[in-house]
Design an enzyme around this catalytic site. Structure first.
Site, PDB file in Angstrom:
ATOM      1  CD  GLU A 136      -2.983  -1.058   2.251  1.00 47.03           C
ATOM      2  OE1 GLU A 136      -3.536   0.008   2.499  1.00 47.03           O
ATOM      3  OE2 GLU A 136      -3.195  -2.092   2.895  1.00 47.03           O
ATOM      4  CG  HIS A 256      -9.332   6.544   2.466  1.00 40.67           C
ATOM      5  ND1 HIS A 256      -9.577   6.391   1.127  1.00 40.67           N
ATOM      6  CD2 HIS A 256      -8.515   5.518   2.824  1.00 40.67           C
ATOM      7  CE1 HIS A 256      -8.943   5.311   0.692  1.00 40.67           C
ATOM      8  NE2 HIS A 256      -8.294   4.768   1.707  1.00 40.67           N
ATOM      9  NE  ARG A 302      -4.824   5.990   2.998  1.00 39.76           N
ATOM     10  CZ  ARG A 302      -5.071   5.068   3.907  1.00 39.76           C
ATOM     11  NH1 ARG A 302      -5.310   5.399   5.148  1.00 39.76           N
ATOM     12  NH2 ARG A 302      -5.069   3.802   3.579  1.00 39.76           N
ATOM     13  CG  HIS A 361      -9.737   6.306   6.812  1.00 40.01           C
ATOM     14  ND1 HIS A 361     -10.740   5.383   6.636  1.00 40.01           N
ATOM     15  CD2 HIS A 361      -8.565   5.607   6.758  1.00 40.01           C
ATOM     16  CE1 HIS A 361     -10.211   4.179   6.479  1.00 40.01           C
ATOM     17  NE2 HIS A 361      -8.894   4.282   6.564  1.00 40.01           N
ATOM     18  NE  ARG A 396      -4.329   5.097   9.533  1.00 43.70           N
ATOM     19  CZ  ARG A 396      -4.874   4.050   8.919  1.00 43.70           C
ATOM     20  NH1 ARG A 396      -4.628   2.834   9.337  1.00 43.70           N
ATOM     21  NH2 ARG A 396      -5.678   4.204   7.888  1.00 43.70           N
TER      22      ARG A 396
HETATM   23  C1  LIG Z   1     -13.518   1.509   6.541  1.00 43.61           C
HETATM   24  C2  LIG Z   1     -12.218   1.386   7.302  1.00 43.61           C
HETATM   25  C3  LIG Z   1     -11.151   0.678   6.764  1.00 43.61           C
HETATM   26  C4  LIG Z   1      -9.951   0.557   7.479  1.00 43.61           C
HETATM   27  N1  LIG Z   1      -8.939  -0.219   6.956  1.00 43.61           N
HETATM   28  C5  LIG Z   1      -7.822  -0.427   7.713  1.00 43.61           C
HETATM   29  C6  LIG Z   1      -6.815  -1.342   7.279  1.00 43.61           C
HETATM   30  O1  LIG Z   1      -6.928  -1.967   6.235  1.00 43.61           O
HETATM   31  N2  LIG Z   1      -5.730  -1.520   8.076  1.00 43.61           N
HETATM   32  C7  LIG Z   1      -5.556  -0.850   9.261  1.00 43.61           C
HETATM   33  O2  LIG Z   1      -4.546  -1.043   9.937  1.00 43.61           O
HETATM   34  N3  LIG Z   1      -6.520   0.005   9.693  1.00 43.61           N
HETATM   35  C8  LIG Z   1      -7.634   0.212   8.968  1.00 43.61           C
HETATM   36  N4  LIG Z   1      -8.613   1.055   9.435  1.00 43.61           N
HETATM   37  C9  LIG Z   1      -8.443   1.673  10.765  1.00 43.61           C
HETATM   38  C10 LIG Z   1      -8.678   0.616  11.848  1.00 43.61           C
HETATM   39  O3  LIG Z   1      -9.755  -0.197  11.481  1.00 43.61           O
HETATM   40  C11 LIG Z   1      -8.990   1.261  13.192  1.00 43.61           C
HETATM   41  O4  LIG Z   1      -8.085   2.280  13.467  1.00 43.61           O
HETATM   42  C12 LIG Z   1      -8.899   0.227  14.317  1.00 43.61           C
HETATM   43  O5  LIG Z   1      -9.692  -0.873  13.995  1.00 43.61           O
HETATM   44  C13 LIG Z   1      -9.346   0.840  15.638  1.00 43.61           C
HETATM   45  O6  LIG Z   1      -9.470  -0.194  16.579  1.00 43.61           O
HETATM   46  P1  LIG Z   1      -9.921   0.113  18.069  1.00 43.61           P
HETATM   47  O7  LIG Z   1      -9.920  -1.172  18.780  1.00 43.61           O
HETATM   48  O8  LIG Z   1      -9.109   1.224  18.602  1.00 43.61           O
HETATM   49  O9  LIG Z   1     -11.409   0.712  17.928  1.00 43.61           O
HETATM   50  P2  LIG Z   1     -12.709   0.102  17.261  1.00 43.61           P
HETATM   51  O10 LIG Z   1     -12.408  -1.093  16.464  1.00 43.61           O
HETATM   52  O11 LIG Z   1     -13.398   1.205  16.548  1.00 43.61           O
HETATM   53  O12 LIG Z   1     -13.598  -0.314  18.509  1.00 43.61           O
HETATM   54  C14 LIG Z   1     -14.163   0.670  19.352  1.00 43.61           C
HETATM   55  C15 LIG Z   1     -15.006  -0.008  20.404  1.00 43.61           C
HETATM   56  O13 LIG Z   1     -15.357   0.960  21.400  1.00 43.61           O
HETATM   57  C16 LIG Z   1     -16.736   0.794  21.713  1.00 43.61           C
HETATM   58  N5  LIG Z   1     -17.266   2.059  22.228  1.00 43.61           N
HETATM   59  C17 LIG Z   1     -17.198   3.294  21.688  1.00 43.61           C
HETATM   60  N6  LIG Z   1     -17.832   4.170  22.472  1.00 43.61           N
HETATM   61  C18 LIG Z   1     -18.315   3.480  23.523  1.00 43.61           C
HETATM   62  C19 LIG Z   1     -19.066   3.825  24.678  1.00 43.61           C
HETATM   63  N7  LIG Z   1     -19.467   5.073  24.924  1.00 43.61           N
HETATM   64  N8  LIG Z   1     -19.379   2.860  25.557  1.00 43.61           N
HETATM   65  C20 LIG Z   1     -18.991   1.576  25.348  1.00 43.61           C
HETATM   66  N9  LIG Z   1     -18.277   1.187  24.273  1.00 43.61           N
HETATM   67  C21 LIG Z   1     -17.955   2.134  23.382  1.00 43.61           C
HETATM   68  C22 LIG Z   1     -17.380   0.376  20.408  1.00 43.61           C
HETATM   69  O14 LIG Z   1     -18.647  -0.211  20.675  1.00 43.61           O
HETATM   70  C23 LIG Z   1     -16.324  -0.589  19.892  1.00 43.61           C
HETATM   71  O15 LIG Z   1     -16.531  -1.836  20.496  1.00 43.61           O
HETATM   72  C24 LIG Z   1      -9.817   1.187   8.734  1.00 43.61           C
HETATM   73  C25 LIG Z   1     -10.880   1.910   9.280  1.00 43.61           C
HETATM   74  C26 LIG Z   1     -12.080   2.000   8.577  1.00 43.61           C
HETATM   75  C27 LIG Z   1     -13.219   2.762   9.183  1.00 43.61           C
END
Ligand SMILES: Cc1cc2nc3c(=O)[nH]c(=O)nc-3n(C[C@H](O)[C@H](O)[C@H](O)COP(=O)(O)OP(=O)(O)OC[C@H]3O[C@@H](n4cnc5c(N)ncnc54)[C@H](O)[C@@H]3O)c2cc1C
Length: 579
Positions: A136, A256, A302, A361, A396
């Site tokens: 990428e 993005h 990006r 994004h 990032r």
């Molecule tokens: C469409 C898309 C494509 C992507 N593609 C990539 C990729 O290919 N590779 C890569 O490295 N990254 C990618 N990313 C970024 C990556 O997915 C995220 O940065 C990463 O998954 C974040 O993980 P996390 O565990 O921090 O949060 P999340 O996976 O967003 O989880 C957040 C959690 O917090 C909980 N939560 C939020 N607020 C509350 C609340 N008030 N009370 C209780 N629970 C709450 C939610 O319910 C959820 O369970 C992408 C993102 C998107 C949107």
């Protein structure tokens, strides 16, 4: 920050002694990659509760497409190395990465990928059974591991949910909303004792924990145009701010370039990998415009592509440009999820041009942590998108965020497991005595949609000092009549959190007077302002203005008022090549 955003410590009035109480050793807020990986580690020693405000599966993690960046032992013989991954990450970060964190995460990447394979994750393999690797933007080697073509996140989420579900020490609370972190008192640096939560069936509950791990994801929903699911309303960042945790790098939001633009529909990501396979961006006259802008054309960084699209739209009018995939062979096989999404809108990538538009994004800023995931508040660790470890700097590198969640989640889990030996926290009698305001009321739905538009238009891909100041004024106004109210359901708390985080993003963007990484400021900065380009703005409730730090101090020592340990400065800035 305006006083409106500084005043409120808790969103609701309560007395902990009068509410149902739940006890655990580790409370994990969030069920994405960062939260679930933390929970698995913490469960080695002690009882763990994981909270998700919706279903466990509705996360940014599950929506990830491209993959996870890593260098495994098996691919170092093919011209790649951990050192090169580190260099690419530092280059993308444009001089604001924390080199120690970059080193830590890239070095542990291989181990974490091998572990998740052991736990049952099915990465794509070639006919010989070898793991397939994509490339990428910003990566100088093929090192992005993917599943189901463009469904890496869903497979990672499934694997981790299976893992936590089979662990007897882990309890999973879905549809349970975390409203606020509980601290012993309101003094700066007061220890975190757990969280105030709300469940549609059980109402308000207090969860006490020796260690609380903040893993509540990003803030995409504060922008009208976003790739993020509806749960990404920045609750964790706002909660951390109210509790007094330090936040850093709030101005850095990655946009993005290519999301599907269908009026009225949510913006779905059209992965960069599609441009990697040769898709072209066309203006309304059907001409490619990227080759004249950057030598890498559609595969330019990006931020460069997003800016070019925004400028193209401003020149030609309309709401989008076109993505031409008609010449890509086997599109449906390579990108099954994207193809399915396009089909649902009657679009056929082999025949039709696809309307695309940039969107918010990834949130780079968040709760500031050290290499052990410790925040500035005792008992509070932070991981994933709601944290700011310093891995991403000002921009990032693609596919580094799932990796960060796996590596830092494992570290947070270990920390929490070790802390469980200290025994349970003593429940405290905490009273939040706030009264509802008699001031005028604004329509909540209007505030939500107006703030999202305001942020997209004024704090989006391109920013100017005047527009940022105006955005701050608008947010202050909405804040004045929304943050003074008491709500009883998540709809209100989310808007309050979105307002707080938007104000921090806009204020931070207004404070950084030069363009760097994802922060594009139109208009010149004075020489004096430029000296701050490579410093980090740190925000703490009650301080009004940010403090600027050139280097990353040890946060817990800082919290205890000792002289901070100074690490080596970042390497000299380089041009971002992230895509
Ligand atoms: C469409 C898309 C494509 C992507 N593609 C990539 C990729 O290919 N590779 C890569 O490295 N990254 C990618 N990313 C970024 C990556 O997915 C995220 O940065 C990463 O998954 C974040 O993980 P996390 O565990 O921090 O949060 P999340 O996976 O967003 O989880 C957040 C959690 O917090 C909980 N939560 C939020 N607020 C509350 C609340 N008030 N009370 C209780 N629970 C709450 C939610 O319910 C959820 O369970 C992408 C993102 C998107 C949107």
């Amino acid at each position: 920050m305006n006083r409106t955003f500084e005043q409120r410590r808790y969103l609701i009035p309560f007395r902990t002694g009068l509410l149902p109480q739940i006890f655990c050793d580790t409370l994990v807020l969030g069920s994405g990659v960062a939260g679930l990986r933390s929970a698995v580690g913490a469960a080695h020693n002690g009882q763990v509760i994981v909270l998700a405000k919706d279903s466990l599966e509705l996360t940014n993690t599950a929506w990830a497409q491209g993959g996870i960046a890593a260098v495994l032992r098996s691919n170092t013989d093919q011209g790649d190395s951990v050192r090169l991954h580190i260099e690419d990450t530092l280059t993308a970060g444009a001089g604001l990465c924390d080199p120690e964190i970059v080193d830590l995460i890239c070095t542990q990447a291989g181990e974490r990928i091998e572990e998740i394979i052991d736990w049952g994750m099915r990465f794509d393999r070639d006919d010989g059974g070898h793991l397939m690797r994509g490339r990428e933007g910003g990566h100088n080697a093929h090192r992005v591991y993917h599943s189901g073509g463009d469904a890496t996140g869903a497979e990672l989420q499934r694997t981790l949910i299976d893992r936590v579900q089979e662990h007897e020490n882990i309890r999973l609370f879905d549809r349970c909303f975390a409203i606020d972190l509980l601290t012993l008192n309101d003094a700066p640096g007061s220890p975190v004792l757990g969280a105030m939560t709300w469940h549609p069936k059980y109402g308000l509950q207090v969860i006490w924990a020796r260690t609380t791990i903040m893993a509540m994801g990003g803030a995409g929903q504060v922008f009208r145009e976003t790739t993020n699911p509806r749960v990404a309303t920045a609750d964790g960042i706002a909660m951390g701010y109210r509790a007094g945790a330090q936040l850093a790098d709030m101005e850095f939001v990655q946009f993005h370039p290519t999301t599907l633009y269908v009026p009225g529909a949510a913006r779905s990501l059209i992965s960069e990998a599609v441009r990697g396979e040769g898709a072209h961006l066309l203006d309304h006259a059907g001409n490619r415009f990227m080759p004249a802008i950057h030598e890498l054309a559609e595969l330019a960084p990006r931020d460069v592509v997003a800016r070019a699209i925004v400028r193209q739209i401003a020149q030609q009018g309309g709401k989008h440009v076109w993505l031409d995939c008609r010449h890509i062979e086997h599109f449906a096989n390579r990108f099954p999820s994207i193809n399915h999404e396009l089909r649902s809108f009657g679009l056929d990538a082999t025949q039709d041009l696809i309307p695309v538009h940039p969107a918010a994004h990834y949130m780079i800023g968040g709760l500031r942590t050290d290499a052990r995931t410790r925040t500035s508040l005792p008992n509070l660790l932070a991981v994933g998108e709601s944290s700011c470890t310093g891995l991403h700097g000002a921009n990032r590198l693609a596919s580094n965020s799932l990796l960060e969640g796996l590596v830092m989640g494992a570290i947070a889990g270990e920390q929490a497991a070790a802390r469980a030996d200290e025994g349970p926290v003593s429940p405290a009698s905490i009273v939040s005595a706030i009264e509802d305001s008699s001031h005028a009321e604004l329509d909540l739905d209007d505030v939500r949609s107006s703030l999202r538009s305001c942020m997209w238009i004024n704090a989006g891909v391109e920013r100017t000092p005047t527009r940022l100041d105006d955005a701050c004024d608008m947010l202050d106004f909405w804040g004045r009549y929304t943050l003074d109210k008491i709500f009883e359901t998540p709809e209100g708390w989310e808007v309050q959190n979105m307002l707080t985080t938007s104000a921090l993003i806009a204020r931070a963007a207004a404070s950084r007077a030069c363009s760097i990484g994802t922060h594009t400021l139109i208009g010149d900065a004075s020489d004096e302002d430029r000296t701050r380009c490579f410093e980090h703005a740190v925000w703490t409730r009650g301080h009004g203005e940010p403090s600027w730090v050139a280097r990353i101090p040890d946060l817990q020592e800082h919290a205890r008022g000792r002289k901070p340990t100074i690490r080596e400065p970042n390497p000299s800035p380089r041009v971002s090549e992230d895509a």
